[in-house]
Design a protein around this motif. Structure first.
Motif, short mmCIF file in Angstrom:
data_model
loop_
_atom_site.label_atom_id
_atom_site.label_comp_id
_atom_site.label_asym_id
_atom_site.label_seq_id
_atom_site.Cartn_x
_atom_site.Cartn_y
_atom_site.Cartn_z
N ALA A 123 8.98 3.48 11.09
CA ALA A 123 9.98 2.82 10.26
C ALA A 123 10.33 3.77 9.13
O ALA A 123 9.44 4.40 8.54
CB ALA A 123 9.42 1.51 9.69
N VAL A 124 11.61 3.90 8.85
CA VAL A 124 12.08 4.82 7.81
C VAL A 124 12.77 3.98 6.74
O VAL A 124 13.82 3.37 6.99
CB VAL A 124 13.05 5.88 8.40
CG1 VAL A 124 13.48 6.86 7.32
CG2 VAL A 124 12.39 6.61 9.55
N ARG A 125 12.14 3.93 5.56
CA ARG A 125 12.62 3.04 4.51
C ARG A 125 12.97 3.81 3.25
O ARG A 125 12.31 4.78 2.89
CB ARG A 125 11.56 1.98 4.16
CG ARG A 125 11.27 1.00 5.28
CD ARG A 125 10.33 -0.10 4.80
NE ARG A 125 10.17 -1.13 5.80
CZ ARG A 125 9.21 -1.15 6.73
NH1 ARG A 125 8.33 -0.16 6.76
NH2 ARG A 125 9.13 -2.13 7.60
N SER A 126 13.99 3.32 2.55
CA SER A 126 14.41 3.91 1.29
C SER A 126 13.57 3.34 0.15
O SER A 126 13.21 2.17 0.14
CB SER A 126 15.89 3.60 1.04
OG SER A 126 16.67 3.93 2.16
N SER A 127 13.27 4.19 -0.83
CA SER A 127 12.48 3.77 -1.99
C SER A 127 13.06 4.45 -3.22
O SER A 127 12.74 5.59 -3.54
CB SER A 127 11.01 4.16 -1.78
OG SER A 127 10.21 3.78 -2.87
N VAL A 148 12.27 4.57 14.92
CA VAL A 148 12.79 5.95 14.96
C VAL A 148 11.74 6.83 15.65
O VAL A 148 10.57 6.84 15.27
CB VAL A 148 13.06 6.45 13.52
CG1 VAL A 148 13.51 7.92 13.56
CG2 VAL A 148 14.11 5.58 12.85
N VAL A 149 12.17 7.56 16.69
CA VAL A 149 11.25 8.34 17.51
C VAL A 149 11.72 9.79 17.58
O VAL A 149 12.88 10.05 17.95
CB VAL A 149 11.13 7.76 18.93
CG1 VAL A 149 10.18 8.60 19.78
CG2 VAL A 149 10.64 6.32 18.87
N GLY A 150 10.85 10.74 17.23
CA GLY A 150 11.18 12.16 17.35
C GLY A 150 11.56 12.78 16.02
O GLY A 150 12.12 12.11 15.13
N GLU A 151 11.30 14.08 15.87
CA GLU A 151 11.54 14.79 14.61
C GLU A 151 13.02 14.82 14.25
O GLU A 151 13.41 14.59 13.09
CB GLU A 151 11.00 16.22 14.70
CG GLU A 151 9.49 16.29 14.88
CD GLU A 151 9.00 17.71 15.12
OE1 GLU A 151 9.68 18.65 14.65
OE2 GLU A 151 7.94 17.88 15.76
N LEU A 155 14.88 13.15 10.87
CA LEU A 155 15.65 13.89 9.87
C LEU A 155 17.02 13.24 9.66
O LEU A 155 17.52 13.16 8.53
CB LEU A 155 15.80 15.34 10.28
CG LEU A 155 14.49 16.17 10.22
CD1 LEU A 155 14.66 17.49 10.95
CD2 LEU A 155 14.09 16.39 8.76
N VAL A 156 17.63 12.76 10.75
CA VAL A 156 18.91 12.06 10.63
C VAL A 156 18.73 10.77 9.84
O VAL A 156 19.52 10.45 8.94
CB VAL A 156 19.50 11.75 12.02
CG1 VAL A 156 20.72 10.83 11.89
CG2 VAL A 156 19.87 13.04 12.74
N ALA A 157 17.67 10.01 10.15
CA ALA A 157 17.42 8.74 9.45
C ALA A 157 17.17 8.97 7.98
O ALA A 157 17.59 8.17 7.12
CB ALA A 157 16.24 8.03 10.09
#
Length: 792
Positions: A123-127, A148-151, A155-157
Motif C-alpha cells: 500500500a502506498v500512502r501519502s503523509s 502496488v507490485v514491482g519497483e 515509483l509511479v505511485a
C-alpha cells in the motif's frame, strides 16, 4: 558531509518525526517501536522523507510552476480545477533524482525479501508534514494506492502521491487553514499489504464521534479493502465497546452491534488489469453476516485502548484483517480532531417541534438541525452548480467534495457510515449530515424545502418543509453540589450518550418498554410461539428481524441487553434503575405478532399490566426473557450498576410471586450486589409501605399513576385534565407518608415521575419531605438541580 537518508524504515521512526515523514508515517513508526510488545501488530514498511519530496521538487524546478500557477488562481486568471490539474501533471511528469530512486528500490527489495516474495504487494500512502494536527485532520486529502507490485509501479505511485498534495480539495483546505502551500511537504509510506481483500477492514475511534463520550470504542467493518469505508461507498457493520471493562477477560463489553448492508467489496484485480484493485458486489451470505466475531471486536477495542493510552489523546485508527492468517493489524493511527477539541462546560440542545412528513432517514452525524433547499449533485464535476446554504444531496462524497461541503447547510447521502468521508468532514465542519439513506437521491428533488434533523439520536431525519426548531444552551460551569441525588429519566439508547456530560447521579428511570418497542419491535410471546403468528406480513417481518439467530428468543435477549447496555454505560458506575416492561395490553398488542397473545380490555391503564403479568402463565415466559437480558447485562457485559424495578405491583403477595420468577432466572436480591426497587404508584404501596420495604431495597414514586389513582382521574381524559395535578395536597400527603414509612423501614425513596420536570419548583416539596433522589428528563436537569440546591 554525509548525505541524509531519504528513505527510513518504520522501525527507526518515532512520533516526534512529523516534520521528517508526516503524521501517518511517524505514527506508524511510533507503534512499531513502542507498542509491538503490547500486542499491536503493524505491517512492516518504510517512508520517504520530506527532504526526498523537496529534492524532487527542486530537481524538476517545480517550485516555479507551483508558485506561478497558484498566483494565477489567486488573481482569478485560472480556475481552482485548472490550477490543480496543471501542478499535478507537472509533478507526475517529473523524474527521480538518481540517489532517491536507488534508495526507494533498495528499500522495496528489502521489504520483499522480508515478506518472502520477489515483488511484495504494498500500500502506498501519502503523509503530509502538516497533517493530523490537533485542529486540522487533512482527512483523506492525499491519495492512497493499493496492491502496488514491482519497483517501477512503486515509483509511479510515489510520484502520484506527491502530485496529490495539490488536488483541488487539498489546495482549498490549506487556504482555509492558513497553511503555506510551499511549506507543506509530503512523505510517502510504503507498507506491506494485509490480505484484507479476502478478509475485512475498517475504521475505529477511541471516542464517540458524535457526542464525545470518551468511554467507548467505535468500530466500523466491511468486507475487502478499506477504501470503500473511507469513501462512504458502502454501509458498514457498526460496533460499540465499553472501554472500562476491557481489562476484565470474563466480560464481553460490546454494547452495540448493527449489521450494515456492505453492498460491495474492494479486492485485488486480476493480472493484466489496468487498475490493481476493483469493486465487486458482495454475496447475500456476506451481507447477512457480520465481518467480525465478538472476540475480534474485543481484540480490536483493546488495541484501540492501548494506542489511546500510549498517545494520551483520543485516536482515529484504521485496521485490517488478513483473510489468510486471520490476524488483525493496525495500518494507521492519528489523533481524533473534532470531539477531543470540543468544550465540555456547555451543551447546545436542538429540538424539533412540528414538522412535515419524513422523506428519508439515515445515520445522524452531529446533533444539529438545519433547513434549506435541496441541491442535488451527482458528480464533483458539477459542484459549480451548488447554491451556497443549500442542502447538499448526493450518493456519497470523497475529498473532491470538500470545497462545496463547507458551503452547505446540511449534507445527505445515499451511502456511507459514521466513518465515511461525508461523516468525518461534516463533523469537522460542524455541518449536520444524514448518511446512508439508501434512496435520498431518488426521493429528494432540487429546490425542495427540507429540514435535516440530527437532534433525535442515532437516526437522522429529512423532513419535508420547514420544521419548528428551538435551540437551548445548558451551562454546566457552576452547578451546585446537592445532598439529594438528581438523576435522569432515559429510555432511548440512541440519544443517551448526548447527556454524558451532565453531572447526574445516575439514571433513576430507564424504561425497558421503549427499547422493546423501538429496537426489538416483536412481542416476546410471538418469538416463543412463532407458530401462533398467522399474519403472513408479520411473519415475514419477524423472520427478517431475527435473521442470523437460530433461536428467535435469542434475538429478544441479545437486542434488549445491548439496548439497555448503552443506557447503563452513560450512568456507570452510578446506579441505573431499570423498570421492567410496563406496556398496557393495547400497547403489547401493537408489537409485531402481539395481537394473538393479548386480551382486549376496557381500561388497560388499570388492567393486566406490570407485576400481574410477570407470574401469569400467559406472559411469564416473556418475563423470563426480560430477566435473562438483565442477567446478561449485569454478568456478561458487566453493568452491575443496574438495579431492577417492578412496576404496578398491587400487593405484597404479588411481589412474592414476581420475586420467585426472578430468582429462578438468577436475579436474586443481594446476589452480585443486585438491588431491587418497587414503583410506588398504587395507593396500596403507601398503605402497606412497611410490607413492601421488607421485600425491596427501595421505592420509586411514579407521580403520574399515583396522582391518577389517588384522585380517581384518568390521566388521558381531556375532560378531566384541569383536575389532574401532581402537586395536589392529597398526592403530596401520599408522597410524604411513603417517604416516612420507607425510611423507618430502612428503604430508600426516589421520585421518577413528571412533576419535577414539568414544575422544577416542586423539587422544594420533595426535598422538604426528605426524598433521597429525584429523577428528571435531561432538559430539566440544570433547572431542577438549582432548585434542589436552593431548597437544601
Amino acid at each position: 558531509m554525509a548525505r541524509e537518508a531519504e528513505v527510513i524504515a518504520f522501525e527507526k521512526l518515532r512520533r516526534a518525526d512529523v516534520a521528517i515523514v508526516g503524521g501517518k508515517n511517524s505514527s506508524l513508526g511510533e507503534m512499531v517501536q513502542s507498542l509491538g510488545d503490547m500486542g499491536i501488530r503493524v505491517p512492516p514498511g518504510f517512508a520517504t522523507t520530506a527532504n526526498a519530496f523537496r529534492r524532487f521538487i527542486e530537481e524538476n524546478d517545480l517550485a516555479t510552476v507551483i508558485r506561478d500557477t497558484l498566483a494565477a488562481y489567486a488573481d482569478g486568471r485560472m480556475t481552482l480545477h485548472k490550477a490543480g490539474e496543471t501542478i499535478r501533471a507537472a509533478i507526475v511528469a517529473g523524474h527521480w533524482p538518481e540517489e532517491t530512486e536507488a534508495e526507494i528500490r533498495e528499500a522495496y527489495r528489502a521489504l520483499s525479501k522480508r515478506a518472502g516474495s520477489d515483488d511484495v504487494s504494498v500500500a502506498v500512502r501519502s503523509s503530509a508534514t502538516a497533517e493530523d494536527l490537533p485542529d486540522a485532520s487533512f482527512a483523506g486529502q492525499q491519495e492512497t494506492f493499493l496492491n502496488v507490485v514491482g519497483e517501477d509501479a512503486l515509483l509511479v505511485a510515489c510520484r502520484k502521491c506527491f502530485a496529490s498534495l495539490f488536488t483541488d480539495r487539498a489546495i482549498s483546505y490549506r487556504e482555509a487553514k492558513g497553511f503555506d502551500h510551499l511549506q507543506v511537504a509530503l512523505s510517502v509510506g510504503v507498507q506491506q499489504m494485509v490480505r484484507s481483500d479476502i478478509g475485512g477492514s475498517g475504521v475505529m475511534f477511541s471516542i464517540d464521534t458524535e457526542t464525545g463520550f470518551d468511554k467507548v470504542v467505535l468500530i466500523d467493518a466491511v468486507w475487502g479493502l478499506g477504501e470503500n469505508i473511507v469513501q462512504g461507498i458502502v454501509t458498514p457493520d457498526a460496533y460499540q465497546v465499553y472501554k472500562p471493562f476491557l481489562d476484565d477477560p470474563a466480560l464481553s463489553p460490546i454494547i452495540e452491534k448493527k449489521r450494515g448492508a456492505k453492498e460491495k467489496k474492494m479486492i485485488y484485480a486480476g493480472a493484466g488489469e489496468e487498475n490493481p484493485v476493483r469493486n465487486v458486489p458482495t454475496s447475500k451470505a456476506e451481507r447477512a453476516r457480520f465481518v467480525l466475531t465478538d472476540d475480534e471486536v474485543i481484540a480490536l477495542a483493546r488495541m484501540a485502548a492501548t494506542i489511546e493510552t500510549h498517545y494520551g489523546v483520543p485516536m482515529d485508527m484504521e485496521w485490517a484483517k488478513d483473510g489468510v492468517t486471520g490476524e488483525l493489524f493496525i495500518v494507521q493511527a492519528r489523533p481524533e480532531t473534532v470531539q477531543s477539541q470540543a468544550g465540555a462546560l456547555s451543551l447546545h440542545r436542538f429540538s424539533v417541534g412540528a414538522h412535515g412528513d419524513t422523506v428519508v432517514s439515515g445515520l445522524a452525524v452531529g446533533d444539529k438541525v438545519a433547513t434549506g433547499r435541496v441541491c442535488l449533485i451527482d458528480s464533483p464535476e458539477d459542484i459549480d452548480n451548488f447554491v451556497d446554504g443549500a442542502v447538499l444531496v448526493t450518493a456519497n462524497t470523497d475529498p473532491d467534495w470538500v470545497p462545496v461541503m463547507k458551503r452547505a447547510s446540511a449534507i445527505v447521502t445515499d451511502h456511507g457510515g459514521r466513518t465515511s468521508h461525508a461523516a468525518i468532514v461534516s463533523r469537522e465542519l460542524g455541518v449536520p449530515a444524514v448518511v446512508g439513506c439508501e434512496n435520498a437521491t431518488y426521493l429528494l428533488h432540487d429546490e425542495q424545502e427540507v429540514t435535516v434533523s440530527c437532534a433525535e439520536g442515532d437516526v437522522g431525519f429529512v423532513y419535508d418543509g420547514t420544521a419548528e426548531v428551538t435551540v437551548e444552551d445548558l451551562d454546566l460551569s457552576d452547578l451546585p453540589e446537592t445532598k439529594t441525588k438528581v438523576m435522569l429519566n432515559l429510555a432511548n439508547p440512541a440519544t443517551a450518550a448526548r447527556w454524558w456530560r451532565l453531572p447526574a447521579d445516575g439514571i433513576g428511570l430507564a424504561r425497558m418498554e421503549f427499547v422493546v418497542a423501538n429496537t426489538i419491535r416483536v412481542h416476546p410471546e410471538a418469538l416463543i410461539h412463532f407458530d401462533k403468528v398467522e399474519d403472513e406480513d408479520e411473519r415475514a417481518e419477524i423472520e427478517a428481524l431475527t435473521e442470523g439467530y437460530d433461536d428467535k428468543t435469542d434475538y429478544f435477549v441479545d437486542r434488549l441487553a445491548l439496548g439497555l447496555a448503552r443506557l447503563a454505560a452513560v450512568a456507570y458506575p452510578n446506579p441505573m434503575i431499570l423498570r421492567m416492561s410496563d406496556f398496557k395490553t393495547n400497547e403489547y398488542a401493537d408489537l409485531l405478532g402481539g395481537a394473538p397473545f393479548e386480551p382486549v380490555e376496557a381500561n388497560p391503564m388499570i388492567g393486566w399490566r406490570g407485576a400481574s403479568r410477570y407470574y401469569d402463565p400467559a406472559y411469564r415466559d416473556g418475563f423470563r426473557l426480560e430477566c435473562r437480558a438483565v442477567r446478561r447485562l449485569r454478568e456478561e457485559i458487566g453493568f452491575d450498576n443496574v438495579m431492577v424495578m417492578i412496576p404496578f405491583c398491587r400487593t405484597p403477595e404479588e411481589a412474592d410471586r414476581v420475586i420467585a420468577v426472578m430468582e429462578e432466572e438468577g436475579l436474586v436480591r443481594g446476589k452480585n450486589g443486585l438491588q431491587t426497587y418497587v414503583m410506588c404508584e398504587v395507593p396500596s404501596n403507601v398503605v402497606l409501605a412497611e410490607d413492601f420495604a421488607a421485600r425491596f431495597d427501595g421505592f420509586s414514586i411514579g407521580s403520574n399513576d399515583l396522582t391518577q389513582l389517588t384522585l380517581g382521574i384518568d390521566r388521558d381524559s381531556d375532560k378531566l385534565a384541569p383536575l389532574f395535578d401532581e402537586r395536589h395536597p392529597a398526592v403530596e400527603w401520599m408522597i410524604r407518608t411513603v417517604i416516612e414509612k420507607a425510611h423507618g423501614a430502612g428503604a430508600k425513596v426516589g421520585l421518577c415521575g413528571q412533576a419535577p420536570s414539568n414544575y422544577p419548583e416542586f423539587a422544594r416539596v420533595l426535598v422538604d419531605a426528605g426524598i433521597d433522589s429525584i429523577s428528571v428528563v435531561p432538559d430539566s436537569f440544570v433547572h431542577v438541580k438549582r432548585h434542589v440546591a436552593d431548597a437544601e
